[in-house]
Design a protein around this motif. Structure first.
Motif, PDB file in Angstrom:
ATOM      1  N   SER A 117       0.823  -1.204   0.000  1.00  0.00           N
ATOM      2  CA  SER A 117       0.000   0.000   0.000  1.00  0.00           C
ATOM      3  C   SER A 117       0.862   1.261   0.000  1.00  0.00           C
ATOM      4  CB  SER A 117      -0.920  -0.010   1.228  1.00  0.00           C
ATOM      5  OG  SER A 117      -1.724   1.136   1.250  1.00  0.00           O
ATOM      6  N   SER A 118       1.884   1.267   0.819  1.00  0.00           N
ATOM      7  CA  SER A 118       2.804   2.406   0.871  1.00  0.00           C
ATOM      8  C   SER A 118       3.560   2.567  -0.438  1.00  0.00           C
ATOM      9  CB  SER A 118       3.806   2.235   2.016  1.00  0.00           C
ATOM     10  OG  SER A 118       3.150   2.236   3.251  1.00  0.00           O
ATOM     11  N   LEU A 119       4.011   1.459  -0.997  1.00  0.00           N
ATOM     12  CA  LEU A 119       4.753   1.507  -2.253  1.00  0.00           C
ATOM     13  C   LEU A 119       3.885   2.037  -3.385  1.00  0.00           C
ATOM     14  CD1 LEU A 119       7.342   0.907  -3.852  1.00  0.00           C
ATOM     15  CD2 LEU A 119       6.479  -1.421  -4.177  1.00  0.00           C
ATOM     16  N   VAL A 120       2.653   1.574  -3.460  1.00  0.00           N
ATOM     17  CA  VAL A 120       1.743   2.033  -4.508  1.00  0.00           C
ATOM     18  C   VAL A 120       1.556   3.550  -4.414  1.00  0.00           C
ATOM     19  CG1 VAL A 120      -0.673   1.968  -5.289  1.00  0.00           C
ATOM     20  CG2 VAL A 120       0.545  -0.160  -4.824  1.00  0.00           C
ATOM     21  N   ALA A 121       1.338   4.049  -3.213  1.00  0.00           N
ATOM     22  CA  ALA A 121       1.179   5.495  -3.025  1.00  0.00           C
ATOM     23  C   ALA A 121       2.455   6.234  -3.409  1.00  0.00           C
ATOM     24  CB  ALA A 121       0.789   5.789  -1.588  1.00  0.00           C
ATOM     25  N   ALA A 122       3.599   5.700  -3.011  1.00  0.00           N
ATOM     26  CA  ALA A 122       4.888   6.342  -3.306  1.00  0.00           C
ATOM     27  C   ALA A 122       5.178   6.360  -4.807  1.00  0.00           C
ATOM     28  CB  ALA A 122       6.016   5.628  -2.560  1.00  0.00           C
ATOM     29  N   GLN A 123       4.642   5.398  -5.523  1.00  0.00           N
ATOM     30  CA  GLN A 123       4.871   5.311  -6.967  1.00  0.00           C
ATOM     31  C   GLN A 123       3.767   6.017  -7.760  1.00  0.00           C
ATOM     32  OE1 GLN A 123       7.622   4.250  -8.356  1.00  0.00           O
ATOM     33  NE2 GLN A 123       8.490   3.575  -6.424  1.00  0.00           N
ATOM     34  N   GLY A 124       3.002   6.857  -7.090  1.00  0.00           N
ATOM     35  CA  GLY A 124       1.957   7.615  -7.771  1.00  0.00           C
ATOM     36  C   GLY A 124       0.817   6.754  -8.276  1.00  0.00           C
ATOM     37  N   ASP A 178       0.897   3.975  -9.682  1.00  0.00           N
ATOM     38  CA  ASP A 178       1.239   3.335 -10.966  1.00  0.00           C
ATOM     39  C   ASP A 178       1.286   1.827 -10.748  1.00  0.00           C
ATOM     40  OD1 ASP A 178       2.225   2.449 -13.372  1.00  0.00           O
ATOM     41  OD2 ASP A 178       4.196   3.393 -13.159  1.00  0.00           O
ATOM     42  N   MET A 179       0.190   1.155 -11.095  1.00  0.00           N
ATOM     43  CA  MET A 179       0.090  -0.284 -10.864  1.00  0.00           C
ATOM     44  C   MET A 179       0.938  -1.097 -11.837  1.00  0.00           C
ATOM     45  SD  MET A 179      -1.705  -0.211  -8.216  1.00  0.00           S
ATOM     46  CE  MET A 179      -2.097  -1.913  -7.934  1.00  0.00           C
ATOM     47  N   LYS A 180       1.535  -0.439 -12.830  1.00  0.00           N
ATOM     48  CA  LYS A 180       2.408  -1.127 -13.785  1.00  0.00           C
ATOM     49  C   LYS A 180       3.878  -0.993 -13.394  1.00  0.00           C
ATOM     50  CE  LYS A 180      -0.729  -0.691 -17.664  1.00  0.00           C
ATOM     51  NZ  LYS A 180      -0.913  -0.201 -19.031  1.00  0.00           N
ATOM     52  N   ASN A 181       4.151  -0.314 -12.298  1.00  0.00           N
ATOM     53  CA  ASN A 181       5.517  -0.151 -11.820  1.00  0.00           C
ATOM     54  C   ASN A 181       6.086  -1.533 -11.471  1.00  0.00           C
ATOM     55  OD1 ASN A 181       7.388   0.064  -9.312  1.00  0.00           O
ATOM     56  ND2 ASN A 181       7.506   2.066 -10.290  1.00  0.00           N
ATOM     57  N   PRO A 182       7.295  -1.850 -11.942  1.00  0.00           N
ATOM     58  CA  PRO A 182       7.884  -3.178 -11.682  1.00  0.00           C
ATOM     59  C   PRO A 182       8.005  -3.523 -10.193  1.00  0.00           C
ATOM     60  CG  PRO A 182       9.138  -2.016 -13.366  1.00  0.00           C
ATOM     61  CD  PRO A 182       8.142  -1.047 -12.824  1.00  0.00           C
ATOM     62  N   GLU A 183       8.301  -2.555  -9.363  1.00  0.00           N
ATOM     63  CA  GLU A 183       8.399  -2.821  -7.923  1.00  0.00           C
ATOM     64  C   GLU A 183       7.033  -3.173  -7.343  1.00  0.00           C
ATOM     65  OE1 GLU A 183      10.980  -0.133  -5.492  1.00  0.00           O
ATOM     66  OE2 GLU A 183      11.099   0.961  -7.402  1.00  0.00           O
ATOM     67  N   VAL A 184       6.007  -2.466  -7.796  1.00  0.00           N
ATOM     68  CA  VAL A 184       4.643  -2.733  -7.331  1.00  0.00           C
ATOM     69  C   VAL A 184       4.226  -4.135  -7.774  1.00  0.00           C
ATOM     70  CG1 VAL A 184       2.217  -2.071  -7.588  1.00  0.00           C
ATOM     71  CG2 VAL A 184       3.966  -0.300  -7.250  1.00  0.00           C
ATOM     72  N   ILE A 185       4.500  -4.461  -9.002  1.00  0.00           N
ATOM     73  CA  ILE A 185       4.144  -5.786  -9.519  1.00  0.00           C
ATOM     74  C   ILE A 185       4.863  -6.883  -8.740  1.00  0.00           C
ATOM     75  CG2 ILE A 185       4.348  -7.327 -11.518  1.00  0.00           C
ATOM     76  CD1 ILE A 185       3.887  -4.782 -13.261  1.00  0.00           C
ATOM     77  N   ALA A 186       6.136  -6.690  -8.469  1.00  0.00           N
ATOM     78  CA  ALA A 186       6.912  -7.704  -7.746  1.00  0.00           C
ATOM     79  C   ALA A 186       6.375  -7.915  -6.336  1.00  0.00           C
ATOM     80  CB  ALA A 186       8.385  -7.304  -7.706  1.00  0.00           C
ATOM     81  N   LEU A 187       6.085  -6.820  -5.635  1.00  0.00           N
ATOM     82  CA  LEU A 187       5.589  -6.958  -4.267  1.00  0.00           C
ATOM     83  C   LEU A 187       4.169  -7.512  -4.256  1.00  0.00           C
ATOM     84  CD1 LEU A 187       6.393  -6.662  -1.344  1.00  0.00           C
ATOM     85  CD2 LEU A 187       5.599  -4.290  -1.410  1.00  0.00           C
ATOM     86  N   SER A 188       3.362  -7.143  -5.231  1.00  0.00           N
ATOM     87  CA  SER A 188       2.015  -7.686  -5.343  1.00  0.00           C
ATOM     88  C   SER A 188       2.059  -9.192  -5.597  1.00  0.00           C
ATOM     89  CB  SER A 188       1.266  -6.975  -6.468  1.00  0.00           C
ATOM     90  OG  SER A 188      -0.020  -7.511  -6.611  1.00  0.00           O
TER      91      SER A 188
END
Length: 55
Positions: free
Chosen positions: A19-26, A28-38
């Motif tokens: 949740s924090s990462l998603v907010a920090a990345q604006g 952006d659900m396509k961000n590689p870090e978001v995808i990896a943690l998801s």
């Protein structure tokens, strides 16, 4: 292997991190870090559900 309580705690910690990462990345659900943690969170949840069924 972690017990159910430990698995549940790990899921919650990862959910909060995601949740924090998603907010920090604006959001952006396509961000590689978001995808990896998801993906990691998905794996934790599947493992938890399998462990519950095995009890």
């Amino acid at each position: 292997m972690l017990n159910l309580r430990e698995q549940d705690r790990k899921i919650e910690e990862t959910r909060i991190r995601l949740s924090s990462l998603v907010a920090a990345q604006g959001f952006d659900m396509k961000n590689p870090e978001v995808i990896a943690l998801s993906t990691e969170l998905d794996r934790l949840i599947v493992d938890f559900e399998k462990a519950k069924k095995a009890r």
